[in-house]
Design a protein around this motif. Structure first.
Motif, PDB file in Angstrom:
ATOM      1  N   ASP A 103     -47.556  40.080  66.846  1.00  0.00           N
ATOM      2  CA  ASP A 103     -47.097  41.473  66.796  1.00  0.00           C
ATOM      3  C   ASP A 103     -45.863  41.585  67.689  1.00  0.00           C
ATOM      4  N   ILE A 104     -44.724  41.203  67.123  1.00  0.00           N
ATOM      5  CA  ILE A 104     -43.475  41.156  67.888  1.00  0.00           C
ATOM      6  C   ILE A 104     -43.145  42.545  68.444  1.00  0.00           C
ATOM      7  N   ASN A 105     -42.758  42.560  69.731  1.00  0.00           N
ATOM      8  CA  ASN A 105     -42.492  43.822  70.428  1.00  0.00           C
ATOM      9  C   ASN A 105     -43.650  44.804  70.293  1.00  0.00           C
ATOM     10  N   CYS A 106     -44.853  44.273  70.361  1.00  0.00           N
ATOM     11  CA  CYS A 106     -45.949  45.185  70.619  1.00  0.00           C
ATOM     12  C   CYS A 106     -45.630  45.768  71.994  1.00  0.00           C
ATOM     13  N   ASP A 193     -37.761  38.224  52.365  1.00  0.00           N
ATOM     14  CA  ASP A 193     -38.086  39.326  51.466  1.00  0.00           C
ATOM     15  C   ASP A 193     -39.550  39.761  51.654  1.00  0.00           C
ATOM     16  N   HIS A 194     -40.417  38.769  51.863  1.00  0.00           N
ATOM     17  CA  HIS A 194     -41.846  39.039  52.086  1.00  0.00           C
ATOM     18  C   HIS A 194     -42.035  39.991  53.267  1.00  0.00           C
ATOM     19  N   ALA A 195     -41.330  39.695  54.358  1.00  0.00           N
ATOM     20  CA  ALA A 195     -41.473  40.515  55.565  1.00  0.00           C
ATOM     21  C   ALA A 195     -40.979  41.930  55.291  1.00  0.00           C
ATOM     22  N   ILE A 196     -39.855  42.041  54.612  1.00  0.00           N
ATOM     23  CA  ILE A 196     -39.296  43.368  54.314  1.00  0.00           C
ATOM     24  C   ILE A 196     -40.261  44.170  53.445  1.00  0.00           C
ATOM     25  N   GLN A 197     -40.815  43.529  52.424  1.00  0.00           N
ATOM     26  CA  GLN A 197     -41.751  44.228  51.535  1.00  0.00           C
ATOM     27  C   GLN A 197     -42.972  44.734  52.296  1.00  0.00           C
ATOM     28  N   ARG A 198     -43.407  43.951  53.295  1.00  0.00           N
ATOM     29  CA  ARG A 198     -44.580  44.384  54.065  1.00  0.00           C
ATOM     30  C   ARG A 198     -44.245  45.531  55.011  1.00  0.00           C
ATOM     31  N   GLY A 199     -43.003  45.552  55.509  1.00  0.00           N
ATOM     32  CA  GLY A 199     -42.683  46.509  56.563  1.00  0.00           C
ATOM     33  C   GLY A 199     -42.037  47.793  56.122  1.00  0.00           C
ATOM     34  N   ARG A 249     -46.140  45.863  63.420  1.00  0.00           N
ATOM     35  CA  ARG A 249     -47.068  45.922  62.272  1.00  0.00           C
ATOM     36  C   ARG A 249     -46.983  44.664  61.393  1.00  0.00           C
ATOM     37  N   GLY A 250     -47.231  44.814  60.115  1.00  0.00           N
ATOM     38  CA  GLY A 250     -47.235  43.648  59.231  1.00  0.00           C
ATOM     39  C   GLY A 250     -45.888  42.956  59.150  1.00  0.00           C
ATOM     40  N   PHE A 251     -44.835  43.732  59.373  1.00  0.00           N
ATOM     41  CA  PHE A 251     -43.474  43.176  59.313  1.00  0.00           C
ATOM     42  C   PHE A 251     -43.297  42.071  60.365  1.00  0.00           C
ATOM     43  N   GLY A 252     -43.643  42.400  61.612  1.00  0.00           N
ATOM     44  CA  GLY A 252     -43.504  41.420  62.689  1.00  0.00           C
ATOM     45  C   GLY A 252     -44.404  40.215  62.471  1.00  0.00           C
ATOM     46  N   HIS A 253     -45.607  40.485  61.968  1.00  0.00           N
ATOM     47  CA  HIS A 253     -46.527  39.383  61.719  1.00  0.00           C
ATOM     48  C   HIS A 253     -45.951  38.427  60.675  1.00  0.00           C
ATOM     49  N   GLN A 254     -45.343  39.011  59.648  1.00  0.00           N
ATOM     50  CA  GLN A 254     -44.786  38.159  58.590  1.00  0.00           C
ATOM     51  C   GLN A 254     -43.619  37.332  59.123  1.00  0.00           C
ATOM     52  N   GLU A 291     -32.240  31.345  64.093  1.00  0.00           N
ATOM     53  CA  GLU A 291     -32.663  32.257  63.017  1.00  0.00           C
ATOM     54  C   GLU A 291     -33.934  33.007  63.408  1.00  0.00           C
ATOM     55  N   TYR A 292     -34.885  32.278  63.999  1.00  0.00           N
ATOM     56  CA  TYR A 292     -36.112  32.970  64.440  1.00  0.00           C
ATOM     57  C   TYR A 292     -35.775  34.017  65.494  1.00  0.00           C
ATOM     58  N   PHE A 293     -34.899  33.663  66.432  1.00  0.00           N
ATOM     59  CA  PHE A 293     -34.547  34.600  67.504  1.00  0.00           C
ATOM     60  C   PHE A 293     -33.979  35.891  66.904  1.00  0.00           C
ATOM     61  N   SER A 294     -33.141  35.726  65.894  1.00  0.00           N
ATOM     62  CA  SER A 294     -32.553  36.907  65.259  1.00  0.00           C
ATOM     63  C   SER A 294     -33.608  37.712  64.482  1.00  0.00           C
ATOM     64  N   ALA A 295     -34.444  36.990  63.741  1.00  0.00           N
ATOM     65  CA  ALA A 295     -35.494  37.674  62.968  1.00  0.00           C
ATOM     66  C   ALA A 295     -36.465  38.369  63.921  1.00  0.00           C
ATOM     67  N   MET A 296     -36.792  37.687  65.032  1.00  0.00           N
ATOM     68  CA  MET A 296     -37.692  38.291  66.029  1.00  0.00           C
ATOM     69  C   MET A 296     -37.079  39.570  66.585  1.00  0.00           C
ATOM     70  N   ASN A 297     -35.776  39.551  66.842  1.00  0.00           N
ATOM     71  CA  ASN A 297     -35.111  40.749  67.358  1.00  0.00           C
ATOM     72  C   ASN A 297     -35.083  41.871  66.311  1.00  0.00           C
ATOM     73  N   CYS A 298     -34.973  41.504  65.036  1.00  0.00           N
ATOM     74  CA  CYS A 298     -35.074  42.522  63.969  1.00  0.00           C
ATOM     75  C   CYS A 298     -36.454  43.190  64.026  1.00  0.00           C
ATOM     76  N   ALA A 299     -37.485  42.369  64.211  1.00  0.00           N
ATOM     77  CA  ALA A 299     -38.844  42.922  64.304  1.00  0.00           C
ATOM     78  C   ALA A 299     -38.988  43.757  65.574  1.00  0.00           C
ATOM     79  N   ALA A 300     -38.359  43.299  66.656  1.00  0.00           N
ATOM     80  CA  ALA A 300     -38.424  44.065  67.915  1.00  0.00           C
ATOM     81  C   ALA A 300     -37.776  45.431  67.721  1.00  0.00           C
TER      82      ALA A 300
END
Lengths: 379, 144
Positions: A103-106, A193-199, A249-254, A291-300
């Motif tokens: 749960d990124i940036n819980c 796309d999976h993460a976006i669809q979930r979030g 939420r589900g977005f960060g998990h994905q 790439e993960y760092f950037s995606a993680m920051n998007c979730a944050a």
């Protein structure tokens, strides 16, 4: 009374001070630094065995600096213990989703009010009903904010700023959030796309598990530093405050799941082995790591936005029930801080990628442009 | 029904875990699927109307089950649904496991469905699928 230390591990745990305990590098093959646990003797003895195993697993990760740390509320987690903190060299160290959490940036946020228990008690049932209506929780909950993919992209890159620009909050809210509620310079194209669809429909929702929205009462006997509390707008006398605990939420998990998969494959290429699958990682400077760092920051950013939309809804609920605007009710944000995140921070040792999982940063006042300093309330 | 599901409470404090024992690989996948559906909502309170056909292959049954369960969680969020049932077949052709399933459910309805936990994902913590003396086992920890 026996002085013998009784901990849930066979490893040697040495006392450094009354509140610091160390597991030396000799206790597990592959440890690159000692592990340190901040706890009183009683707390240490009550920690589950997973803490000792997991914190020493973290001590084996490439590029770790000084210590693998565990905070006093440490307990078993996925990969890192919850309450785990570890800093990795930004040049030759790693980044690991297991050190951030699914749960990124819980995070937690607290909203103060001018109301007291006596004001709220007669309206409690109506207030709860209104809060449940405005802040969906549980399975399949979707928020009232409907977004196009393009607009969701802006949430990922602008976080809570996006909310305030859309009227879901006040400009002064932003200075009371870690990073001002927006981690700059992220690249949303690395999010699947999976993460976006979930979030995309989850903005403004709480989720379930240990996430909550609580209407709380501040009693005078629970304030330990009156001056600081007053500076933060906490005055006691049965004051009502609202606390929110939730994340991406589900977005960060994905996002976390997507990159755990990527890292499981790329670790072989980088010659990295880990003690636990959920510590899968990549060199921070590698394409996968960046790439993960950037995606993680998007979730944050999405989590900052989520808590901001929830705050907007809480204010609306209170305004409806009490017949006054949220401003008139004094519903100021006290602070919003992440406890599942990795950040690049500068220390005397150089630039470090600090992973905090179930742990928050709290810098001292001399530390210039930090989240805490920027978010500090003035008396 | 040729599987049993247990819900050990000591494994994941704030989350959920289940163990499945079954007499075949196909049954262990069915059991794990049923356990996940039950974690989200009581299936008998969910009507139909929403349906997806899903096919997955993998040489590793453990990876296949992980991906399949993750896909169920994905559709829960992406389509805003919970599930009544997921009839499936699993065959082993050469080195490859082939899963064919139908995921059947309905949009979340707080009035008519008995909703349970909002599972965020399947984790690899203690995760395993194993076979011993003709008996199949799976242990799955869900992040809630």
């Amino acid at each position: 009374m026996s002085d013998e230390l009784r901990v849930n591990t066979d490893m040697n745990v040495n006392r450094i001070s009354d509140e610091i305990w160390e597991i030396p590098m000799s206790e597990k093959s592959g440890m690159l630094v000692p592990a340190r646990i901040y706890a009183t003797r009683n707390i240490l003895q009550s920690m589950d065995s997973g803490v000792f195993d997991q914190v020493t697993n973290v001590a084996c990760l490439p590029g770790i600096r000084r210590y693998a740390l565990c905070m006093p509320d440490g307990h078993w987690g996925y990969g890192f213990p919850i309450g785990g903190v570890a800093a990795f060299d930004a040049q030759d160290g790693i980044i690991s989703p297991g050190g951030v959490g699914y749960d990124i940036n819980c995070g937690m946020r607290l909203i103060r009010t001018d109301l007291t228990l006596a004001d709220v008690q007669p309206h409690l049932e109506r207030l709860m009903t209104e809060l449940f209506r405005k802040v969906p929780a549980g399975v399949g909950a979707s928020g009232f904010v409907r977004l196009s993919r393009e607009e969701f992209g802006r949430v990922m890159t602008h976080g809570a700023k996006w909310c305030v620009e859309r009227g879901y909050g006040w400009h002064r809210d932003l200075i009371r959030m870690e990073e001002g509620g927006c981690i700059e310079g992220v690249d949303a194209s690395v999010v699947t796309d999976h993460a976006i669809q979930r979030g995309i429909n989850q903005l403004g929702t709480l989720g379930s598990g240990n996430h909550y929205l609580e209407v709380q009462v501040v009693s005078n006997d629970r304030i330990f530093d009156l001056a600081t509390a007053a500076a933060l707008g906490i005055t006691g006398h049965e004051q009502i405050v609202v606390m929110v605990h939730c994340g991406s939420r589900g977005f960060g998990h994905q996002v976390a799941s997507d990159y755990l998969k990527v890292f499981e494959k790329s670790m072989r290429r980088y010659g990295i082995t880990v003690k636990d699958q959920q510590l899968a990682c990549a060199p921070f400077r590698s394409p996968e790591g960046q790439e993960y760092f950037s995606a993680m920051n998007c979730a944050a950013n999405t989590a900052f936005a989520n808590r901001q939309v929830i705050t907007h809804q809480i204010r609306e609920a209170f305004a409806t029930v009490f017949g006054q605007s949220a401003e008139a009710l004094g519903m100021e944000l006290v602070y919003d801080v992440a406890h599942n995140i990795a950040k690049v921070e500068r220390y005397p040792e150089g630039e470090l990628v600090v992973h905090r999982k179930g742990a928050t940063r709290a810098f001292g006042r001399r530390r210039g442009s930090t989240a805490v300093a920027r978010g500090r309330h003035r008396a | 029904m040729a599987w049993t599901i247990r819900w050990p409470e000591h494994i994941a404090m704030a989350d959920a875990a289940f163990e499945v024992d079954a007499s075949s690989a196909e049954e262990v996948v069915r059991g794990a699927t049923e356990a996940l559906l039950q974690s989200l909502a009581n299936p008998v309170t969910v009507s139909g109307g929403w349906e997806r056909s899903i096919e997955r292959t993998d040489v590793d049954l453990s990876a296949l089950l992980f991906d399949w369960l993750s896909e169920i969680v994905y559709w829960k969020d992406a389509a805003g649904v919970v599930f009544r049932e997921a009839p499936l077949t699993l065959v082993h052709e050469g080195d490859v496991w082939l899963l064919r399933a139908r995921l059947i459910g309905a949009p979340v309805d707080y009035q008519t469905q008995e909703l349970h936990a909002d599972v965020k994902g399947v984790t690899k913590h203690l995760y395993h699928v194993s076979q011993d003396a003709g008996q199949w086992k799976a242990l799955v920890v869900l992040d809630v």
